[in-house]
Design a protein around this motif. Structure first.
Motif, mmCIF file in Angstrom:
data_model
loop_
_atom_site.group_PDB
_atom_site.id
_atom_site.type_symbol
_atom_site.label_atom_id
_atom_site.label_comp_id
_atom_site.label_asym_id
_atom_site.label_seq_id
_atom_site.Cartn_x
_atom_site.Cartn_y
_atom_site.Cartn_z
ATOM 1 N N ASP A 74 -55.344 11.350 77.116
ATOM 2 C CA ASP A 74 -56.172 12.479 77.552
ATOM 3 C C ASP A 74 -57.425 12.613 76.693
ATOM 4 N N ILE A 75 -57.312 12.335 75.399
ATOM 5 C CA ILE A 75 -58.484 12.348 74.515
ATOM 6 C C ILE A 75 -59.534 11.362 75.032
ATOM 7 N N CYS A 76 -59.087 10.150 75.331
ATOM 8 C CA CYS A 76 -60.022 9.129 75.823
ATOM 9 C C CYS A 76 -60.631 9.532 77.159
ATOM 10 N N THR A 77 -59.823 10.131 78.031
ATOM 11 C CA THR A 77 -60.310 10.545 79.348
ATOM 12 C C THR A 77 -61.412 11.594 79.218
ATOM 13 N N ILE A 78 -61.211 12.573 78.331
ATOM 14 C CA ILE A 78 -62.247 13.593 78.128
ATOM 15 C C ILE A 78 -63.506 12.977 77.527
ATOM 16 N N CYS A 79 -63.333 12.056 76.579
ATOM 17 C CA CYS A 79 -64.496 11.373 75.995
ATOM 18 C C CYS A 79 -65.314 10.672 77.072
ATOM 19 N N LEU A 80 -64.635 9.931 77.933
ATOM 20 C CA LEU A 80 -65.337 9.195 78.993
ATOM 21 C C LEU A 80 -65.997 10.158 79.980
ATOM 22 N N LYS A 81 -65.302 11.235 80.308
ATOM 23 C CA LYS A 81 -65.842 12.229 81.238
ATOM 24 C C LYS A 81 -67.096 12.876 80.676
ATOM 25 N N ASN A 82 -67.100 13.173 79.382
ATOM 26 C CA ASN A 82 -68.222 13.872 78.746
ATOM 27 C C ASN A 82 -69.200 12.942 78.041
ATOM 28 N N ARG A 83 -69.067 11.647 78.318
ATOM 29 C CA ARG A 83 -69.989 10.638 77.782
ATOM 30 C C ARG A 83 -70.002 10.612 76.258
ATOM 31 N N ILE A 84 -68.827 10.761 75.694
ATOM 32 C CA ILE A 84 -68.658 10.555 74.259
ATOM 33 C C ILE A 84 -68.146 9.137 74.080
ATOM 34 N N GLY A 85 -68.970 8.283 73.514
ATOM 35 C CA GLY A 85 -68.686 6.848 73.554
ATOM 36 C C GLY A 85 -67.636 6.369 72.574
ATOM 37 N N GLN A 86 -67.482 7.073 71.426
ATOM 38 C CA GLN A 86 -66.677 6.515 70.340
ATOM 39 C C GLN A 86 -65.668 7.517 69.805
ATOM 40 N N VAL A 87 -64.568 6.969 69.299
ATOM 41 C CA VAL A 87 -63.535 7.730 68.610
ATOM 42 C C VAL A 87 -63.407 7.127 67.217
ATOM 43 N N TYR A 88 -63.186 7.973 66.204
ATOM 44 C CA TYR A 88 -63.156 7.518 64.812
ATOM 45 C C TYR A 88 -61.783 7.761 64.195
ATOM 46 N N THR A 89 -61.358 6.825 63.364
ATOM 47 C CA THR A 89 -60.164 7.013 62.552
ATOM 48 C C THR A 89 -60.599 7.154 61.094
ATOM 49 N N THR A 90 -59.791 7.833 60.290
ATOM 50 C CA THR A 90 -60.176 8.092 58.905
ATOM 51 C C THR A 90 -59.132 7.542 57.938
ATOM 52 N N PRO A 91 -59.500 7.342 56.671
ATOM 53 C CA PRO A 91 -58.531 6.894 55.669
ATOM 54 C C PRO A 91 -57.456 7.936 55.365
ATOM 55 N N TRP A 92 -57.620 9.145 55.865
ATOM 56 C CA TRP A 92 -56.633 10.209 55.672
ATOM 57 C C TRP A 92 -55.689 10.282 56.862
ATOM 58 N N LYS A 93 -55.666 9.189 57.658
ATOM 59 C CA LYS A 93 -54.751 9.028 58.787
ATOM 60 C C LYS A 93 -54.952 10.095 59.853
ATOM 61 N N SER A 94 -56.200 10.463 60.045
ATOM 62 C CA SER A 94 -56.534 11.466 61.046
ATOM 63 C C SER A 94 -57.511 10.882 62.064
ATOM 64 N N LEU A 95 -57.736 11.663 63.112
ATOM 65 C CA LEU A 95 -58.612 11.267 64.209
ATOM 66 C C LEU A 95 -59.813 12.190 64.214
ATOM 67 N N LEU A 96 -60.983 11.650 64.577
ATOM 68 C CA LEU A 96 -62.188 12.472 64.596
ATOM 69 C C LEU A 96 -63.042 12.106 65.802
ATOM 70 N N ILE A 97 -63.527 13.135 66.500
ATOM 71 C CA ILE A 97 -64.397 12.946 67.666
ATOM 72 C C ILE A 97 -65.687 13.703 67.416
ATOM 73 N N LYS A 98 -66.816 13.022 67.560
ATOM 74 C CA LYS A 98 -68.128 13.644 67.376
ATOM 75 C C LYS A 98 -68.797 13.888 68.743
ATOM 76 N N GLY A 99 -69.866 14.670 68.704
ATOM 77 C CA GLY A 99 -70.721 14.812 69.882
ATOM 78 C C GLY A 99 -70.184 15.720 70.965
ATOM 79 N N ILE A 100 -69.335 16.685 70.623
ATOM 80 C CA ILE A 100 -68.786 17.610 71.612
ATOM 81 C C ILE A 100 -69.793 18.749 71.828
ATOM 82 N N SER A 101 -70.220 18.925 73.054
ATOM 83 C CA SER A 101 -71.178 19.988 73.354
ATOM 84 C C SER A 101 -70.456 21.322 73.497
ATOM 85 N N GLU A 102 -71.203 22.393 73.302
ATOM 86 C CA GLU A 102 -70.619 23.735 73.404
ATOM 87 C C GLU A 102 -70.030 23.974 74.798
ATOM 88 N N SER A 103 -70.706 23.460 75.819
ATOM 89 C CA SER A 103 -70.253 23.680 77.196
ATOM 90 C C SER A 103 -68.950 22.951 77.500
#
Length: 489
Positions: free
Chosen positions: A254-283
């Motif tokens: 579902d995360i990937c589906t929303i990214c593709l729907k909202n034209r968010i091209g990339q998903v990031y992983t961190t050394p703290w074993k977490s997930l991060l998504i950038k570029g989320i618009s207020e709308s």
């Protein structure tokens, strides 16, 4: 292979970034193989487990999708980077998205040794956890290089700055030099740095710049990396941490589906074993809230639960962390500016301001880095052979000690509690810092590498050389420190 019940599949994400479309395809393959969740590793890679009966089908699917992977192996460690921090945890650097991508694209081989690409202005991604640690300099498109020889604590400061485009080729040459000369450079007590340098530069002409300004380690601050957070251009980023380290596949799809729907091209992983998504618009923020609600995902964990580094796929360290976090919560312990590493295996490469190292079953050593900066290269023993039942209380005492020591010019300088009690307000012995690699000589600790006992004044040392980069005594600058009976005022 089919004698085993399950297999662990590892997929590297160079730099800790993956397109939403590619990630979705990988999730479908994992799902078809019977997996229900994925994990993020401390080198920003992905793991998932499958039943042995599904292995053949998975291998066919991975082949069709042209996805590289390893089965129960880590022969090729992931290249990690601070790409995830760009625009949200640091904005002042010349290091931007395009530079990261260009460097990743130039890697035409799979490194067998660990490569780190790190911006010097951030502290979210560790500086020296790799074998080849490239750290940005003040000169645009040029990098410092610190080489930690495999299975040693020996760190060599490359004597010139490295051009961005040369990072992949230099990584390949240095790795080949080490692997072809293991008797000299692999798991050795003493490394001949000059010989190593001569062997490397004889193989390739490189674009270099002289080091005119030494690397300055920033004061460590671990940003709160969970939840919705606003950044540039009225956008938001979302950080997701999982207490059990498991990210359900359905949730990730579902995360990937929303990214593709909202034209968010990339998903990031961190050394703290977490997930991060950038570029989320207020709308579109409401869409993300719906998904978090659907899967009951909490994004407001306490800070002292987020600041831990654990070995990958290690249930023992995860359970110990849970025990210690419960004790910290009960005590209402402050851990701001501190992070912890649990090492169940020797030479794991994990970094932390405070290190809990397994000595034997149920018994641990407690160490901390000099100045409590996890990017420091020196460890100081705090207590040895601590039973697991006493571990929490000892760590609480050490954290309280940290807040009781001197803070001077935004650098934490280690002094003993006895000294602080005996000499309030008096001038303390100075420390000396190497201008080339920023290693510190403090007479409180001496220098175990050079067989200098605690209490020996720096000025009395003859023919002293830096234990990290082997610079001469003349390369050290004096740093004054003074005791303050109220260091937090």
């Amino acid at each position: 292979m089919d004698e085993k019940e399950t297999y662990c599949i590892k997929v590297n994400l160079p730099g800790g970034v993956v397109s939403a479309g590619d990630l979705y395809e990988l999730l479908l393959i994992a799902e078809n193989a019977g997996s229900q969740s994925i994990r993020i590793g401390n080198r920003q890679q992905l793991f998932f487990c499958i039943d042995a009966s599904q292995l053949e089908d998975l291998e066919m699917d991975m082949l069709r999708a042209e996805i590289s992977y390893e089965i129960d192996e880590d022969e090729f460690p992931n290249i990690i980077s601070s790409y995830v921090t760009d625009a949200i945890f640091n904005t002042e650097s010349w290091m931007k998205e395009g530079v990261y991508k260009d460097i990743f694209d130039l890697f035409n081989f799979k490194p067998r040794l660990k490569v780190n690409l790190v911006d010097q202005h951030q502290t979210f991604v560790p500086f020296f956890s790799g074998n080849f640690n490239f750290i940005t300099s003040t000169v645009s498109n040029y990098w410092h290089l610190y080489i930690r020889f495999p299975k040693t604590t020996d760190i060599y400061c490359w004597p010139s700055l490295v051009y961005s485009d040369d990072i992949p080729v230099l990584s390949r040459i240095t790795e080949k030099t080490i692997m072809d000369h293991k008797a000299l450079f692999y798991d050795r007590q003493k490394i001949n740095h000059q010989k190593f340098h001569n062997l490397v530069i004889a193989q390739q002409a490189l674009v270099t710049q002289p080091i005119t300004e030494a690397l300055k380690l920033p004061e460590f601050q671990l940003p709160y990396y969970e939840g919705f957070n606003r950044y540039a251009n009225n956008k938001h980023w979302l950080g997701i941490y999982r207490r059990n380290e498991l990210f359900p596949l359905e949730f990730m799809k579902d995360i990937c589906t929303i990214c593709l729907k909202n034209r968010i091209g990339q998903v990031y992983t961190t050394p703290w074993k977490s997930l991060l998504i950038k570029g989320i618009s207020e709308s579109n923020r409401k869409d993300w809230g719906i998904i978090l609600n659907k899967y009951r995902i909490n994004v407001r964990h306490a800070s002292n639960e987020l600041n831990w580094q654990l070995e990958n796929l290690n249930s023992e360290s995860l359970e110990l962390k849970r025990q210690l976090v419960r004790e910290f919560e009960e005590y209402d312990l402050r851990t701001h500016r501190l992070c912890f590493a649990i090492k169940m295996q020797p030479k794991t490469g994990l970094t932390g301001a405070i290190i809990i190292k397994k000595k034997e079953p149920g018994v641990f050593d407690i160490l901390h880095t000099r100045d409590f900066n996890p990017n420091s290269k020196d460890d100081v023993i705090y207590k040895e052979k601590v039973p697991i039942t006493n571990l929490g209380q000892c760590l609480i005492e050490l954290c309280n000690y940290f807040y009781g020591i001197l803070i001077n010019d935004n650098i934490v300088l280690s002094v003993t509690e006895k000294e602080a009690e005996e000499k309030p307000g008096k001038e303390a012995p100075p420390v000396y810092q190497c201008k080339n690699c920023f290693s510190i000589y403090d007479q409180t600790y001496g220098d175990a590498v050079n067989n200098v006992a605690p209490g020996v004044d720096f000025e009395s040392l003859a023919n002293y050389s830096c234990p990290i980069c082997e610079s001469s005594k003349s390369s050290f600058n004096r740093i004054e420190k003074s005791f303050n009976p109220n260091p937090l005022n």
